[in-house]
Design a protein around this motif. Structure first.
Motif, PDB file in Angstrom:
ATOM      1  N   LYS A  25      59.555  43.838 -16.167  1.00  0.00           N
ATOM      2  CA  LYS A  25      60.013  44.664 -15.033  1.00  0.00           C
ATOM      3  C   LYS A  25      59.778  46.146 -15.302  1.00  0.00           C
ATOM      4  CE  LYS A  25      63.659  41.587 -13.390  1.00  0.00           C
ATOM      5  NZ  LYS A  25      65.097  41.331 -13.588  1.00  0.00           N
ATOM      6  N   SER A  26      59.869  46.548 -16.565  1.00  0.00           N
ATOM      7  CA  SER A  26      59.714  47.987 -16.852  1.00  0.00           C
ATOM      8  C   SER A  26      58.280  48.357 -17.204  1.00  0.00           C
ATOM      9  CB  SER A  26      60.677  48.413 -17.964  1.00  0.00           C
ATOM     10  OG  SER A  26      60.408  47.666 -19.120  1.00  0.00           O
ATOM     11  N   GLY A  27      57.353  47.416 -17.016  1.00  0.00           N
ATOM     12  CA  GLY A  27      55.942  47.768 -17.146  1.00  0.00           C
ATOM     13  C   GLY A  27      55.387  47.732 -18.563  1.00  0.00           C
ATOM     14  N   LEU A  28      56.101  47.080 -19.491  1.00  0.00           N
ATOM     15  CA  LEU A  28      55.569  46.965 -20.860  1.00  0.00           C
ATOM     16  C   LEU A  28      54.742  45.692 -21.006  1.00  0.00           C
ATOM     17  CD1 LEU A  28      58.842  47.666 -22.945  1.00  0.00           C
ATOM     18  CD2 LEU A  28      57.051  49.310 -22.401  1.00  0.00           C
ATOM     19  N   VAL A  29      55.205  44.627 -20.360  1.00  0.00           N
ATOM     20  CA  VAL A  29      54.645  43.279 -20.557  1.00  0.00           C
ATOM     21  C   VAL A  29      53.844  42.869 -19.328  1.00  0.00           C
ATOM     22  CG1 VAL A  29      55.302  40.845 -20.914  1.00  0.00           C
ATOM     23  CG2 VAL A  29      56.585  42.644 -22.055  1.00  0.00           C
ATOM     24  N   VAL A  30      52.702  42.200 -19.546  1.00  0.00           N
ATOM     25  CA  VAL A  30      51.921  41.659 -18.420  1.00  0.00           C
ATOM     26  C   VAL A  30      52.443  40.257 -18.058  1.00  0.00           C
ATOM     27  CG1 VAL A  30      49.616  42.711 -18.414  1.00  0.00           C
ATOM     28  CG2 VAL A  30      50.208  41.106 -20.214  1.00  0.00           C
ATOM     29  N   GLY A  78      52.060  44.406 -25.492  1.00  0.00           N
ATOM     30  CA  GLY A  78      53.243  44.447 -24.625  1.00  0.00           C
ATOM     31  C   GLY A  78      54.389  43.586 -25.130  1.00  0.00           C
ATOM     32  N   ASN A  79      54.075  42.335 -25.495  1.00  0.00           N
ATOM     33  CA  ASN A  79      55.147  41.432 -25.934  1.00  0.00           C
ATOM     34  C   ASN A  79      55.837  41.951 -27.196  1.00  0.00           C
ATOM     35  OD1 ASN A  79      53.614  39.853 -24.084  1.00  0.00           O
ATOM     36  ND2 ASN A  79      54.552  38.003 -24.919  1.00  0.00           N
ATOM     37  N   SER A 109      48.512  53.076 -17.854  1.00  0.00           N
ATOM     38  CA  SER A 109      49.942  53.301 -17.603  1.00  0.00           C
ATOM     39  C   SER A 109      50.790  52.453 -18.562  1.00  0.00           C
ATOM     40  CB  SER A 109      50.288  52.990 -16.153  1.00  0.00           C
ATOM     41  OG  SER A 109      50.006  51.638 -15.888  1.00  0.00           O
ATOM     42  N   ARG A 110      50.322  51.249 -18.875  1.00  0.00           N
ATOM     43  CA  ARG A 110      51.102  50.409 -19.806  1.00  0.00           C
ATOM     44  C   ARG A 110      51.027  50.982 -21.230  1.00  0.00           C
ATOM     45  NH1 ARG A 110      50.878  44.977 -21.777  1.00  0.00           N
ATOM     46  NH2 ARG A 110      48.708  44.786 -21.144  1.00  0.00           N
ATOM     47  N   GLU A 111      49.861  51.492 -21.612  1.00  0.00           N
ATOM     48  CA  GLU A 111      49.751  52.116 -22.942  1.00  0.00           C
ATOM     49  C   GLU A 111      50.776  53.236 -23.084  1.00  0.00           C
ATOM     50  OE1 GLU A 111      44.930  51.522 -23.502  1.00  0.00           O
ATOM     51  OE2 GLU A 111      45.720  53.508 -23.091  1.00  0.00           O
ATOM     52  N   VAL A 112      50.834  54.068 -22.037  1.00  0.00           N
ATOM     53  CA  VAL A 112      51.752  55.213 -22.079  1.00  0.00           C
ATOM     54  C   VAL A 112      53.209  54.718 -22.104  1.00  0.00           C
ATOM     55  CG1 VAL A 112      52.565  57.214 -20.749  1.00  0.00           C
ATOM     56  CG2 VAL A 112      50.110  56.777 -20.994  1.00  0.00           C
TER      57      VAL A 112
END
Ligand code: PTJ
Length: 250
Positions: A25-30, A78-79, A109-112
């Motif tokens: 939900k917070s954009g870390l994990v795909v 991400g995980n 955006s996920r990297e950041v």
């Protein structure tokens, strides 16, 4: 995060899932990370959700290899970021390793977001974000080929938790030593790595940090002996035998 009763028989498993869902939900994990977690859970179930003797041996070899490394790097996806951010930072500090964000499903955006999240958990520096230092490893056939000149590109030892197969083989071809953390002992990553910790990263990381603290004052000769005595193929065979025996007994 949804409240999970501590009395639920699978409270720990539900807590880990909730961490990943929050991470999603917070954009870390795909979304694919949730599927990957499900695969991991199935293997963990067969392992009895415990750290095996074989995993402990691999954790000890990991600690020794990281302490002996000249330019160790912990690669974070991400995980991993969602599950063990504090432990990643603590391990990096304990072995003087760099932390690099490296994604299979590349997204700026996920990297950041991941770098920000790791910094919130105490990381002073997170590589893999600054385009200025970006380079490519052409042998890797996914977004993971984009690496940091100061990090994975220059590393002698790379820790690759929860990995897809292609990259470990490519990093090996480039002469790097690779440490995998992967609940699937049959994966290409598990088989190609120099050391494979077949354990849930949730259990493996705190244990690894404890081992590192325990052996950090040992002589280099002793650390080399730990690595010399470790045989990854034999250890993986031992893990598979353990799983097989457990399935038979169930
Ligand atoms: O964030 P990204 O874009 O880099 O993507 C991350 C995933 C995990 C989606 C990507 O690397 C991927 O697709 O990985 P795979 O090929 O599904 O492999 C992940 C491996 O990690 C599988 O062998 C799982 O069994 C294993 N695994 C899953 N959860 C855990 C785990 N191993 C240890 N601890 C876990 N908690």
């Amino acid at each position: 995060m949804e409240k999970i009763s501590p009395h639920h028989p699978r409270a720990e498993s539900l807590r880990i899932r909730a961490c990943l869902v929050e991470g999603f939900k917070s954009g870390l994990v795909v979304p694919e990370g949730l599927a990957a977690h499900g695969r991991g859970e199935a293997f963990d179930y067969i392992l009895g959700e415990r750290t095996t003797k074989q995993a402990e041996r691999a954790i000890e070899a990991t600690g020794a290899m990281l302490l002996l490394a000249e330019r160790p790097v912990i690669s974070v996806n991400g995980n991993t970021a969602a599950l063990v951010p504090t432990e990643i930072v603590q391990l990096a500090e304990a072995v003087n390793a760099k932390i690099e964000v490296n994604l299979f499903h590349g997204s700026t955006s996920r990297e950041v977001a991941i770098a920000r999240w790791l910094k919130k958990h105490g990381a002073k520096e997170v590589l893999g974000i600054d385009r200025k230092f970006s380079t490519r490893i052409n042998e890797i056939h996914s977004d993971r080929r984009k690496v940091d000149r100061r990090g994975i590109a220059a590393a002698d030892v790379v820790v690759v938790p929860l990995e897809d197969g292609d990259r470990t083989e490519a990093l090996k071809r480039l002469g790097k030593r690779v440490i995998a953390i992967d609940l699937n002992p049959m994966s290409r990553t598990a088989r190609a790595a120099d050391v494979t910790v077949v354990d849930n990263i949730i259990r493996a990381m705190p244990l690894l940090i404890r081992y590192v603290k325990h052996i950090s004052r040992d002589s280099k000769t002793k650390l080399h002996r730990i690595i010399g005595n470790f045989d990854n193929r034999a250890n993986l065979r031992g893990t598979l035998k353990f799983m097989f025996e457990r399935l038979k007994s169930i």
